[in-house]
Design a protein around this motif. Structure first.
Motif, PDB file in Angstrom:
ATOM      1  N   SER A 232       0.851  -1.192   0.000  1.00 52.83           N
ATOM      2  CA  SER A 232       0.000   0.000   0.000  1.00 52.83           C
ATOM      3  C   SER A 232       0.888   1.243   0.000  1.00 52.83           C
ATOM      4  O   SER A 232       1.090   1.895   1.023  1.00 52.83           O
ATOM      5  CB  SER A 232      -0.931  -0.007   1.219  1.00 52.83           C
ATOM      6  N   THR A 233       1.445   1.538  -1.158  1.00 52.61           N
ATOM      7  CA  THR A 233       2.364   2.669  -1.276  1.00 52.61           C
ATOM      8  C   THR A 233       1.699   3.898  -1.876  1.00 52.61           C
ATOM      9  O   THR A 233       2.287   4.966  -1.894  1.00 52.61           O
ATOM     10  CB  THR A 233       3.564   2.284  -2.153  1.00 52.61           C
ATOM     11  N   GLY A 234       0.498   3.724  -2.396  1.00 54.92           N
ATOM     12  CA  GLY A 234      -0.157   4.826  -3.077  1.00 54.92           C
ATOM     13  C   GLY A 234       0.208   4.907  -4.546  1.00 54.92           C
ATOM     14  O   GLY A 234      -0.330   5.743  -5.279  1.00 54.92           O
ATOM     15  N   ASP A 235       1.123   4.061  -4.980  1.00 51.67           N
ATOM     16  CA  ASP A 235       1.522   4.026  -6.390  1.00 51.67           C
ATOM     17  C   ASP A 235       0.369   3.522  -7.248  1.00 51.67           C
ATOM     18  O   ASP A 235      -0.346   2.598  -6.856  1.00 51.67           O
ATOM     19  CB  ASP A 235       2.741   3.121  -6.564  1.00 51.67           C
ATOM     20  N   VAL A 236       0.193   4.125  -8.426  1.00 51.16           N
ATOM     21  CA  VAL A 236      -0.953   3.765  -9.256  1.00 51.16           C
ATOM     22  C   VAL A 236      -0.864   2.331  -9.750  1.00 51.16           C
ATOM     23  O   VAL A 236      -1.892   1.663  -9.930  1.00 51.16           O
ATOM     24  CB  VAL A 236      -1.090   4.752 -10.438  1.00 51.16           C
ATOM     25  N   ILE A 237       0.341   1.804  -9.994  1.00 50.06           N
ATOM     26  CA  ILE A 237       0.478   0.415 -10.423  1.00 50.06           C
ATOM     27  C   ILE A 237       0.038  -0.529  -9.313  1.00 50.06           C
ATOM     28  O   ILE A 237      -0.611  -1.552  -9.567  1.00 50.06           O
ATOM     29  CB  ILE A 237       1.924   0.118 -10.861  1.00 50.06           C
ATOM     30  N   GLU A 238       0.381  -0.183  -8.077  1.00 47.31           N
ATOM     31  CA  GLU A 238      -0.082  -0.996  -6.953  1.00 47.31           C
ATOM     32  C   GLU A 238      -1.604  -0.951  -6.855  1.00 47.31           C
ATOM     33  O   GLU A 238      -2.253  -1.945  -6.525  1.00 47.31           O
ATOM     34  CB  GLU A 238       0.543  -0.498  -5.647  1.00 47.31           C
ATOM     35  N   LYS A 239      -2.182   0.210  -7.145  1.00 51.40           N
ATOM     36  CA  LYS A 239      -3.641   0.327  -7.126  1.00 51.40           C
ATOM     37  C   LYS A 239      -4.262  -0.568  -8.196  1.00 51.40           C
ATOM     38  O   LYS A 239      -5.289  -1.213  -7.970  1.00 51.40           O
ATOM     39  CB  LYS A 239      -4.058   1.776  -7.352  1.00 51.40           C
ATOM     40  N   LEU A 240      -3.637  -0.620  -9.374  1.00 51.10           N
ATOM     41  CA  LEU A 240      -4.144  -1.493 -10.433  1.00 51.10           C
ATOM     42  C   LEU A 240      -4.081  -2.960 -10.011  1.00 51.10           C
ATOM     43  O   LEU A 240      -5.003  -3.740 -10.286  1.00 51.10           O
ATOM     44  CB  LEU A 240      -3.344  -1.274 -11.718  1.00 51.10           C
ATOM     45  N   LYS A 241      -3.011  -3.332  -9.366  1.00 55.47           N
ATOM     46  CA  LYS A 241      -2.874  -4.713  -8.903  1.00 55.47           C
ATOM     47  C   LYS A 241      -3.929  -5.038  -7.848  1.00 55.47           C
ATOM     48  O   LYS A 241      -4.539  -6.111  -7.868  1.00 55.47           O
ATOM     49  CB  LYS A 241      -1.472  -4.945  -8.339  1.00 55.47           C
ATOM     50  N   LYS A 242      -4.139  -4.110  -6.921  1.00 48.76           N
ATOM     51  CA  LYS A 242      -5.165  -4.328  -5.900  1.00 48.76           C
ATOM     52  C   LYS A 242      -6.552  -4.412  -6.531  1.00 48.76           C
ATOM     53  O   LYS A 242      -7.400  -5.199  -6.113  1.00 48.76           O
ATOM     54  CB  LYS A 242      -5.120  -3.199  -4.868  1.00 48.76           C
ATOM     55  N   GLY A 243      -6.762  -3.561  -7.546  1.00 47.21           N
ATOM     56  CA  GLY A 243      -8.040  -3.597  -8.243  1.00 47.21           C
ATOM     57  C   GLY A 243      -8.272  -4.929  -8.906  1.00 47.21           C
ATOM     58  O   GLY A 243      -9.391  -5.460  -8.899  1.00 47.21           O
ATOM     59  N   PHE A 244      -7.200  -5.506  -9.475  1.00 45.73           N
ATOM     60  CA  PHE A 244      -7.350  -6.821 -10.099  1.00 45.73           C
ATOM     61  C   PHE A 244      -7.632  -7.891  -9.057  1.00 45.73           C
ATOM     62  O   PHE A 244      -8.453  -8.797  -9.283  1.00 45.73           O
ATOM     63  CB  PHE A 244      -6.101  -7.199 -10.894  1.00 45.73           C
ATOM     64  N   LYS A 245      -6.959  -7.801  -7.913  1.00 39.91           N
ATOM     65  CA  LYS A 245      -7.226  -8.764  -6.843  1.00 39.91           C
ATOM     66  C   LYS A 245      -8.700  -8.720  -6.446  1.00 39.91           C
ATOM     67  O   LYS A 245      -9.332  -9.758  -6.259  1.00 39.91           O
ATOM     68  CB  LYS A 245      -6.365  -8.444  -5.614  1.00 39.91           C
ATOM     69  N   HIS A 246      -9.230  -7.513  -6.323  1.00 38.02           N
ATOM     70  CA  HIS A 246     -10.644  -7.353  -5.954  1.00 38.02           C
ATOM     71  C   HIS A 246     -11.545  -7.938  -7.040  1.00 38.02           C
ATOM     72  O   HIS A 246     -12.522  -8.637  -6.746  1.00 38.02           O
ATOM     73  CB  HIS A 246     -10.950  -5.880  -5.742  1.00 38.02           C
ATOM     74  N   PHE A 247     -11.203  -7.668  -8.305  1.00 40.13           N
ATOM     75  CA  PHE A 247     -11.974  -8.223  -9.418  1.00 40.13           C
ATOM     76  C   PHE A 247     -11.933  -9.748  -9.408  1.00 40.13           C
ATOM     77  O   PHE A 247     -12.958 -10.416  -9.580  1.00 40.13           O
ATOM     78  CB  PHE A 247     -11.418  -7.701 -10.743  1.00 40.13           C
ATOM     79  N   LYS A 248     -10.750 -10.298  -9.193  1.00 42.34           N
ATOM     80  CA  LYS A 248     -10.609 -11.752  -9.194  1.00 42.34           C
ATOM     81  C   LYS A 248     -11.467 -12.389  -8.106  1.00 42.34           C
ATOM     82  O   LYS A 248     -12.117 -13.419  -8.322  1.00 42.34           O
ATOM     83  CB  LYS A 248      -9.138 -12.127  -8.999  1.00 42.34           C
ATOM     84  N   ASP A 249     -11.479 -11.745  -6.951  1.00 40.55           N
ATOM     85  CA  ASP A 249     -12.197 -12.296  -5.809  1.00 40.55           C
ATOM     86  C   ASP A 249     -13.705 -12.103  -5.913  1.00 40.55           C
ATOM     87  O   ASP A 249     -14.484 -13.001  -5.577  1.00 40.55           O
ATOM     88  CB  ASP A 249     -11.669 -11.654  -4.516  1.00 40.55           C
ATOM     89  N   THR A 250     -14.141 -10.935  -6.412  1.00 37.42           N
ATOM     90  CA  THR A 250     -15.569 -10.601  -6.384  1.00 37.42           C
ATOM     91  C   THR A 250     -16.288 -10.828  -7.715  1.00 37.42           C
ATOM     92  O   THR A 250     -17.516 -10.876  -7.740  1.00 37.42           O
ATOM     93  CB  THR A 250     -15.775  -9.131  -5.970  1.00 37.42           C
TER      94      THR A 250
END
Length: 323
Positions: A114-132
């Motif tokens: 959780s660095t605030g970096d936009v690439i990290e946000k994209l990765k987190k977004g994909f994790k959420h998509f994969k799960d939900t």
């Protein structure tokens, strides 16, 4: 493994790990490419590449099943299998002096900082998509794995404020979407230049057999503002592209001469959509389908200031036959 590949994947030595892969629940999951070991959190299995190129799967210390054509005998470790094949030669097309870095697979088990970096946000977004989404709709994504059958093609602007899937509540596979500057469609022409939008249109209509094409403009479009404010359209990529909309500019100036610039742009945003619809009809395979009723074309304009969507359809005018 050559030096460029080692550097590209962060391989420090022949026994080093590739960054981006670490163990979860206390267990290491690994596979080897030659003598290079790579760990993955993607699936609980181990893949080994033999000297003869055969890839085998090992779970709990036992090897089972070969891998052919990039497929594992188990459907679960698909991501790790793909990772093994990608390691050999990926990035070879890069310009000399450039290498791949931090190449890793992301799924619902991956730890993302959780660095605030936009690439990290994209990765987190994909994790959420994969799960939900992905994991919750196995039938949908199994069907999509077989191919796509969208009924509609949408041509929209690349503007970050315009997201067709979000605006229209579309599921994956429902729409074939092309985004470019100012949602413009070039006329059909046979030059040898690159025509990404034209190629997408041809594919959508002749291969995917879409039944609807929607061209959607939007408010405060930067491409339309550039079209309306420029006097020259050569010397850069944007200028050579937006000149497709010159007929819309001409019509706008003939009707809104002396009006505020913003009013001119608002009109031109919609008229540029009509120019694109007219250009769609210059493609023979589109006009033929429109004439026979197999294809319908629509214009839309999204006003994100007022929160409104304007929609219209283009159809052939019936000319009366006089006896």
């Amino acid at each position: 493994m050559n030096l460029a590949l080692q550097q590209g994947y962060g391989v420090v030595s022949k026994s080093g790990f590739t960054p981006g892969f670490d163990g979860v629940d206390g267990s290491l999951r690994e596979f080897r490419v030659g003598s290079v070991k790579v760990t993955s959190t993607a699936r609980q299995c181990v893949l080994r590449v033999s000297d003869r190129g055969g890839l085998r799967r090992r779970v709990g210390g036992k090897e089972s099943g070969g891998v052919e054509g990039g497929r594992c005998s188990s459907s679960r470790p698909r991501s790790v299998t793909a990772r093994a094949s990608l390691l050999q030669g990926l990035g070879g097309s890069l310009k000399e002096g450039y290498v791949l870095k931090n190449h890793g697979i992301v799924d619902e088990t991956t730890e993302v900082e959780s660095t605030g970096d936009v690439i990290e946000k994209l990765k987190k977004g994909f994790k959420h998509f994969k799960d939900t989404q992905y994991n919750q709709k196995p039938d949908l994504y199994a069907k999509l794995a077989e191919g796509q059958e969208p009924k509609v093609m949408m041509i929209t602007c690349a503007d970050s404020r315009v997201c067709p899937t979000m605006l229209h509540g579309l599921e994956a596979g429902e729409a074939f979407i092309v985004r470019n500057v100012a949602n413009l469609v070039p006329p059909c022409e046979g030059s040898g230049e690159h025509h990404g939008t034209s190629a997408a249109i041809e594919f959508a209509v002749t291969v995917l057999q879409v039944e609807r094409i929607v061209v959607m403009g939007h408010s405060n479009c930067g491409g339309i503002k550039a079209l309306m404010s420029r006097d020259t359209y050569s010397g850069d990529f944007v200028g050579s592209w937006i000149r497709i909309g010159l007929p819309a500019k001409k019509k706008t100036l003939s009707l809104f001469s002396g009006k505020p610039f913003q009013e001119q742009c608002t009109f031109c945003e919609q008229e540029a959509v009509n120019v694109s619809l007219a250009n769609l009809l210059t493609f023979p395979f589109i006009e033929e389908r429109v004439k026979t009723g197999k294809l319908h074309i629509y214009g839309m304009h999204y006003d994100f200031i007022e929160g409104q969507l304007t929609s219209w359809e283009i159809e052939r005018e019936e000319v009366p036959i006089h006896a």
